[in-house]
Write an enzyme that holds these catalytic residues in place. Structure first.
Site, PDB file in Angstrom:
ATOM      1  N   GLN B 215       0.385  -0.976   0.066  1.00  0.00           N
ATOM      2  CA  GLN B 215      -0.097  -0.013   0.229  1.00  0.00           C
ATOM      3  C   GLN B 215       0.896   1.583   0.263  1.00  0.00           C
ATOM      4  O   GLN B 215       0.104   2.217  -0.034  1.00  0.00           O
ATOM      5  CB  GLN B 215      -0.854   0.104   1.285  1.00  0.00           C
ATOM      6  CG  GLN B 215      -2.238  -1.464   1.530  1.00  0.00           C
ATOM      7  CD  GLN B 215      -2.973  -1.180   2.068  1.00  0.00           C
ATOM      8  OE1 GLN B 215      -2.843  -2.413   2.945  1.00  0.00           O
ATOM      9  NE2 GLN B 215      -3.249  -0.273   2.636  1.00  0.00           N
ATOM     10  N   ARG B 362      -8.454  -1.778   8.496  1.00  0.00           N
ATOM     11  CA  ARG B 362      -9.171  -0.324   8.536  1.00  0.00           C
ATOM     12  C   ARG B 362      -9.598   0.913   9.996  1.00  0.00           C
ATOM     13  O   ARG B 362     -10.654   0.995  10.458  1.00  0.00           O
ATOM     14  CB  ARG B 362     -10.791  -0.517   8.217  1.00  0.00           C
ATOM     15  CG  ARG B 362     -11.086  -0.683   6.963  1.00  0.00           C
ATOM     16  CD  ARG B 362     -12.365  -1.294   6.733  1.00  0.00           C
ATOM     17  NE  ARG B 362     -13.161  -0.140   5.187  1.00  0.00           N
ATOM     18  CZ  ARG B 362     -13.360  -0.950   4.041  1.00  0.00           C
ATOM     19  NH1 ARG B 362     -13.458  -1.843   3.602  1.00  0.00           N
ATOM     20  NH2 ARG B 362     -13.988  -0.261   3.355  1.00  0.00           N
ATOM     21  N   CYS B 363      -8.115   0.631  11.122  1.00  0.00           N
ATOM     22  CA  CYS B 363      -8.466   0.825  11.972  1.00  0.00           C
ATOM     23  C   CYS B 363      -8.280   2.659  12.403  1.00  0.00           C
ATOM     24  O   CYS B 363      -8.276   2.937  13.320  1.00  0.00           O
ATOM     25  CB  CYS B 363      -7.892   0.585  13.337  1.00  0.00           C
ATOM     26  SG  CYS B 363      -5.539   0.373  13.698  1.00  0.00           S
ATOM     27  N   GLU B 732     -12.661   4.168   6.420  1.00  0.00           N
ATOM     28  CA  GLU B 732     -12.388   3.514   8.411  1.00  0.00           C
ATOM     29  C   GLU B 732     -13.757   3.894   8.699  1.00  0.00           C
ATOM     30  O   GLU B 732     -13.788   3.485   9.373  1.00  0.00           O
ATOM     31  CB  GLU B 732     -11.385   3.286   8.089  1.00  0.00           C
ATOM     32  CG  GLU B 732     -10.506   2.704   8.072  1.00  0.00           C
ATOM     33  CD  GLU B 732      -8.497   2.857   8.054  1.00  0.00           C
ATOM     34  OE1 GLU B 732      -8.075   2.316   7.887  1.00  0.00           O
ATOM     35  OE2 GLU B 732      -8.426   4.302   7.960  1.00  0.00           O
TER      36      GLU B 732
END
Lengths: 291, 777, 179
Positions: B215, B362-363, B732
């Protein structure tokens, strides 16, 4: 992810298949749907030296009523079982269970025979077989024999099937008016083995009371369990909620679940009690023709 | 007047054309001539000394070319590598394994199959060592030391704190009501459907190309250069199509490094792709926070102070990819949507014999942990003082007039309208009607619960004065070039893993440049061509790269205006940008399009300007952005089995300006599923010997379409005042907000029995246990 | 980086073992190849035939990313041996479009935003194609059950359901469409 090496045969007759099994002296496995066997081999938890693919053998997949029996060919796919009009109307216990075996894609490959004789206490059909008083026809080097379902399951992954034998057919007592069956499975998610599941098959008599009751449990012990007392408890009963509550308690007593990620044993027993009641209620509704 | 594919349109995605044909280019699709395959033999023990590694059997197998061990790497000083948190991590262990499933020996084979056979045939003798699993016990002075290589002989990694400890204590002591609760958010694994992997290849001149599931390709390139000594201009990282990332594809995993080493020593391309079990055992982790939190309120229910103490279980190394000043990420957003006068947060990181923990799933840099704790606490307090949880929140929210709002823990929230979102959600779900239904059902002993979560989250990392990762500032970049025929190529330093950047970025550019979106090509992920960026995670792309796109576009417009003026034969001051054209002020029929200008840029440049039409912007965000929302969840609980069913779930999100409503809605759906899963289904756990439970999809319960509710979404729009187009980011938010809504609903259903907490995931047996203990049949 | 510490290696001959010849018709084209019996159908399709549209997402037959049609029946190709497909017809995602025209299921997924990262999508679409062949107008519940063997992490399944409903509408509009 990658299975180890093995030899592969795709015989065209049952006798050929049996001969191959014999030749490999227990080191070969039958490949039917492969949906239990291949995952084990991909994890290298099973390493047979040879696979005997029986999918090229004709006439091993069928569902038909013959005489006083319903006969299901061992190679019948689970989805074929679920789609069968005969099964859904007269033997809904099996389509209830069939609809909860793994997931829809696995059911396109998995077979009735595989689910019956793989020997995992989490397989769903064995309890249905026990509850229905089924028998299994197996063929081996010394010919054919029939085994009652209740003598078939010995231990986890241990059945009465000899290494060179192949299950060819499942036989169930044919449907009569007043028969009802149901299967309820509690699972953590679709595709999982049961937290607990209950199969119930009821026969009613002319008086409208319960003549015979078969109740069996999935994933509640080393093998599927026929809850004998729970079934006997219902003989000649009217099928009230109180009757089913009693049966539920007895079924929970017959269970020997282990504590695992799905929950503590005590929890599973409580679920078995609840599910038994609900399964019996549904089976009874069907028996009385009101489902 | 609109431009085709401009902001606010639900433009169909450009990515889909190749993906629905099966013509995506994911890492495992890459086939190079002579390519070899890498697989690993992994440790069955959580902590053990390696006595011996015997490779003869493996090397005799057909197709097995090499076995590489930690000792081999050590000779080249490559057995250890840095983590993104400036800790150190093993590539392969030299003599001690640190977690069950750790890579111990690397096998190179001429096919996937031979590499797998080789990995199964390597024989390793271990001497088990005492295992450290419980992070609290790990802090015992007598606990075995997980990292004897560290100078500080302790399992305590770091202590971090923020806020006014004394002031908070005093204010809590004065508060009429205080509630305290322990929450454990277990370790989970993000399980993108595509696992991690790479193909590493050196060309004959020693130039390295690595196709990698990453990413953050540029940051990886820089780290590789620093670690390997290969000059950075001789390394090319290509992040192709990615099958999900969600933060799990940010860290540098040993497999990447070993693949590069194997490519170097064999002279051939080497592919490594994780099996799912490899992935569940060793990569892509999140959470594992033990939170002890308390809030206070006045007698009439106004929140006063917040105090939090957290133990963070990091596994055997701190490989969480947080901004360097924040070892606990942005956890101190835990003041949430409420104006706490005082707050104090402390976090202690701990080593255990587990794989490196992470901040995937997704934190948003620990915002999921923070939002969960505050939204649960608020509900617990509301129930305690017998105030309706919606009323309690509405009474306490930071009001719209208070923005920009400076929290007690130092964040300046840009904009918010928390009451607006909650009112909308309550209206959509008919909250009043549900409470009436609940009252009826309670009389009959039926278990129905309503749970709210009104979260504020913090994204868009981040301003250079505060944010860096390994020293790299967290700007973001966009480079635009307009061709003579009016077509656009734009490249970014971010990397989509499914978020649809090829589409949404082209929409921003369409809006800013007046060129239809279908004439705009977007590229990301190739470090040879894309401008330097910090990548895509923590919902940062729209706030940072989106802004860079706008600023770069406006730089182009500035030059384009001069060219337009030249073509229109007026002075640049007489030209204005209106209706997606350069118009002579007051004479709209005298105009030039950007396409006209582009052609002129190469054929008829304005005097005093260079030829060409391009710009690049490296955007340093002035602040974070603060998306928010309110979610309301309704559950029904089966008393006989403990099963929880989500009957309805309404999610109202506010992410400021929406670029593509269809894509935003899709992000919310997916994010909600990733909120549902940790609340009810997914968990990675270890027994006292460090054996992992949940190392396959048999027990790691990723929800299917049957478990997933029919999500209902709505929105409010409160733009970010500092973002060039007011956009905040959204990917998120749903994962941040949903778990508390679901758990609050379950606890609300069980409130008549005095239940105040059940730790997630809330399995049926946990509900049954609670009911059983309370004597409910 | 000191590369001399690790010995240089040369390639040896490819893996040997029992070999079978199989003929599998994939997307209407017959292929005859030698495979090991243990070769999984998904690897045969991806690595031997270069049809990389079918993906692998797990190793325990759960995720369904590998779903293809074998004789029009959707199965998980990671749990089928290539030798089992001998003499059979296989359809993969690459075989959904015809004459440059997308299949209604592919259209539905595009129009309804039924994909994000696209990794589960080929398998999801193959299952959908088979569903609509059996049940041209499925309810939401039926759709969710039919795709319960296909995991998605990105979409939350909402738009996948819509995509399939879209395709169902489009197909029932077309006259006697063949899936």
């Amino acid at each position: 992810m990658i299975p180890p090496k093995f030899d592969y045969y795709a015989p065209g007759t049952l006798d050929e298949a049996i001969g191959l099994l014999e030749r490999h002296q227990g080191e070969a496995k039958v490949l039917a749907g492969g949906q239990s066997l291949l995952p084990l081999m991909k994890l290298r938890l099973a390493e047979p030296k040879a696979l005997i693919d029986i999918n090229r053998i004709p006439k091993l997949a069928y569902i038909r009523e013959e005489g006083e029996q319903l006969r299901i060919g061992a190679a019948t796919k689970i989805n074929a079982l679920n789609d069968s009009e005969v099964i859904r109307t007269h033997y809904p216990l099996f389509s209830d269970a069939g609809m909860h075996i793994a997931d829809p894609l696995v059911r396109n490959m998995g077979t009735v025979g595989g689910n019956v004789c793989h020997g995992d206490p989490g397989n769903d059909l064995p309890a249905c077989m026990l509850a229905s008083g089924a028998s299994f026809v197996v063929r081996g080097p010394s010919g054919e024999r029939a085994l009652a379902a209740k003598e078939f399951y010995r231990d986890t992954f241990v059945t009465a099937l000899e290494p060179s034998e192949i299950l060819t057919e499942v036989r169930l007592p044919k449907y009569r008016a007043g028969d009802g069956g149901a299967y309820l499975k509690m699972e953590r998610k679709v595709g999982d083995f049961a937290i607990a599941a209950v199969a119930a098959r009821l026969r009613s008599d002319a008086k409208g009371t319960i003549a015979e009751a078969g109740i069996a449990l999935t994933n509640a012990g080393p093998t599927a369990i026929l809850a004998v007392k729970a079934g006997e408890r219902l003989a000649n009963r009217a099928g009230t909620d109180a009757d089913f509550l009693d049966s539920g308690r007895l079924a929970a007593e017959a269970a020997q679940p282990t504590s695992d990620l799905r929950g503590p044993a005590e929890f599973k027993k409580a679920v078995i009690q609840t599910l038994t009641q609900r399964t019996l209620q549904r089976a009874w509704e069907r028996a009385k023709g009101r489902s | 007047m609109t431009i085709h594919g401009g902001i606010g349109q639900s433009l169909q995605r450009k990515e889909d054309a190749r993906l629905i044909r099966g013509k995506g280019n994911y890492v495992d699709d890459i086939q190079l001539p002579g390519m070899l395959y890498l697989d690993f033999t992994r440790s069955p023990y959580a902590h053990a000394t390696i006595k011996a590694i015997r490779t003869e059997k493996a090397l005799k197998l057909p197709g097995v070319l090499a076995v590489v061990t930690g000792k081999d790497l050590d000779a080249a000083k490559l057995a250890w590598m840095p983590t993104l948190m400036s800790d150190t991590q093993m590539v392969l262990p030299i003599d001690t394994v640190m977690f069950q499933g750790q890579e111990v020996a690397a096998v190179v084979g001429d096919s996937r199959y031979s590499a797998a056979d080789g990995a199964a045939a390597v024989e390793i003798d271990y001497d088990p060592l005492p295992v450290v699993i419980d992070p609290f016990k790990a802090l015992d002075p007598n606990a075995p030391i997980v990292r004897p290589d560290k100078p500080k002989k302790s399992n305590h990694i770091w202590h971090w704190e923020v806020g006014d400890q004394k002031g908070t204590e005093e204010l809590l002591a004065k508060s009429a009501t205080v509630v305290k609760q322990e929450f454990y958010l277990p370790r989970i694994n993000v399980s993108s459907i595509e696992t991690c992997g790479c193909v590493a290849a050196f060309d004959p001149m020693g130039r390295l190309t690595v196709w990698m599931t990453t990413q953050a390709p540029h940051a990886i390139r820089t780290v590789f250069a620093l670690v390997s000594g290969i000059p950075e201009n001789k390394i090319r990282i290509i992040s192709p199509d990615l099958g999900g990332g969600f933060g799990g594809k940010v860290p540098v995993y040993p497999g990447y490094v070993v693949a590069v080493v194997a490519a170097l020593t064999t002279g051939k391309p080497v592919k490594w792709v994780e099996d799912r079990m490899d992935n569940l055992l060793s990569s892509s982790f999140a959470r594992d926070y033990h939170i002890s939190a308390e809030i206070g309120a006045t007698a009439d229910g106004k929140l006063t102070a917040l105090r939090v103490k957290t133990v963070a279980d990091h596994g055997y190394t701190d490989a969480a990819a947080n901004p360097s000043k924040f070892p606990a990420g942005l956890f101190h957003i835990i003041t949430g949507s409420y104006p706490f006068e005082k707050a104090f947060v402390e976090v202690d990181g701990v080593y255990t014999n587990k794989p490196p923990g992470g901040i995937a799933y997704r934190c948003s840099f620990r915002v999921t942990e923070a939002a969960y704790a505050i939204e649960r606490l608020v509900d617990i307090l509301a129930h305690k003082i017998q105030m309706d949880p919606a009323e309690f929140r509405l009474k306490n929210f930071i009001p719209p007039s208070a923005f920009p709002y400076k929290s007690a823990l130092g964040w300046t929230y840009d904009s918010g309208n928390y009451g607006g979102a909650l009112h909308k959600a309550m209206e959509m779900i008919d909250y009043a009607g549900l409470r009436r239904e609940q009252a009826e059902k309670r009389k009959r002993g039926e278990l129905m619960g309503i749970g709210i979560s009104s979260f504020t989250e913090i994204v868009g990392a981040g301003p250079s004065h505060t944010f860096d990762i390994l020293g790299l500032k967290m700007f973001e970049s966009c480079e635009i070039r307009i061709h003579p025929t009016g077509k656009v190529m734009a490249r970014f330093g971010t990397k989509s893993q499914g978020q649809g950047h090829e589409t949404t970025y082209s929409q921003i550019l369409a809006e800013e440049l007046g060129i239809p979106a279908e004439n705009i090509s977007i590229e990301e992920g190739d470090t040879d061509t894309a401008p330097y960026g910090l990548g895509t995670y923590a919902s940062r792309s729209t706030p940072t790269a989106g802004a860079a796109a706008v600023i770069a576009s406006r730089k182009i417009r500035e030059k384009a205006q001069k060219i337009a003026a030249h073509l229109l034969e007026v002075s640049p001051n007489d030209v204005e940008w209106k209706d997606y054209k350069f118009q002579v002020k007051g004479v709209p029929e005298k105009s030039k399009t950007m396409a006209d200008v582009a052609f002129a840029a190469y054929t008829n440049p304005a005097p005093g300007t260079e030829a060409g039409l391009e710009a690049v912007d490296y955007y340093d965000p002035p602040n974070m952005t603060y998306p928010f929302g309110s979610y309301v969840c309704v559950v029904d609980i089966d008393k006989g089995t403990g099963q929880v069913k989500v009957r309805r779930f309404v999610a109202v999100d506010d992410c400021g300006t929406i670029i593509n409503p269809m894509i935003v809605e899709g992000q919310i759906h997916g994010g909600l599923n990733m909120g549902l899963a940790p609340a009810l289904y997914e968990q990675i756990s270890y027994d006292e010997n460090g054996n992992m439970r949940g190392s396959s999809f048999l027990d790691y319960l990723v929800p299917t379409a049957v478990e997933s509710p029919h999500w209902e979404t709505g929105k409010t729009t409160t733009p970010s005042p500092h973002h060039p187009i007011g956009a905040k980011g959204v990917g998120e938010s749903p994962t941040v907000g949903a778990p508390a809504a679901i758990v609050n609903a379950v606890i609300d259903a069980l409130a008549p029995y005095g239940v105040t907490n059940i730790d997630i995931p809330i399995y049926p047996w946990k509900v049954w246990q609670v009911l059983h203990d309370k004597g409910v049949s | 980086m000191a590369s001399t510490a690790i010995p240089r290696l040369t390639a040896t001959a490819p893996s040997s073992g029992p070999i079978q010849q199989v003929t599998v018709t994939v997307n209407d084209v017959p292929f005859t190849m030698q495979v090991e019996p243990r070769t999984l159908l998904v690897h045969f399709l991806r690595d031997s035939l270069g049809l990389t549209g079918t993906h692998i997402g797990c190793d325990t037959t759960h995720c369904g990313a590998c779903t293809v049609l074998v004789d029009d029946t959707p199965v998980k190709s990671c749990t089928v041996l290539a030798v089992q497909a001998n003499g059979r017809k296989v359809r993969t995602v690459e075989g959904l479009e015809a004459n440059g025209k997308l299949h209604p299921v592919q259209e539905g997924f595009t129009v309804e935003h039924g994909l994000q990262c696209g990794f589960c999508t080929p398998g999801m679409m193959m299952t959908s194609v088979a569903l609509l062949a059996r049940n041209p107008n499925p309810s939401e519940e039926e759709i969710r059950r039919a795709i319960s063997g296909n995991l998605c992490r990105c979409t939350g399944y909402m738009n996948i359901v819509k995509a399939i409903q879209h395709a169902a509408q489009a197909q029932s509009g077309a006259s006697g469409g063949k899936p």
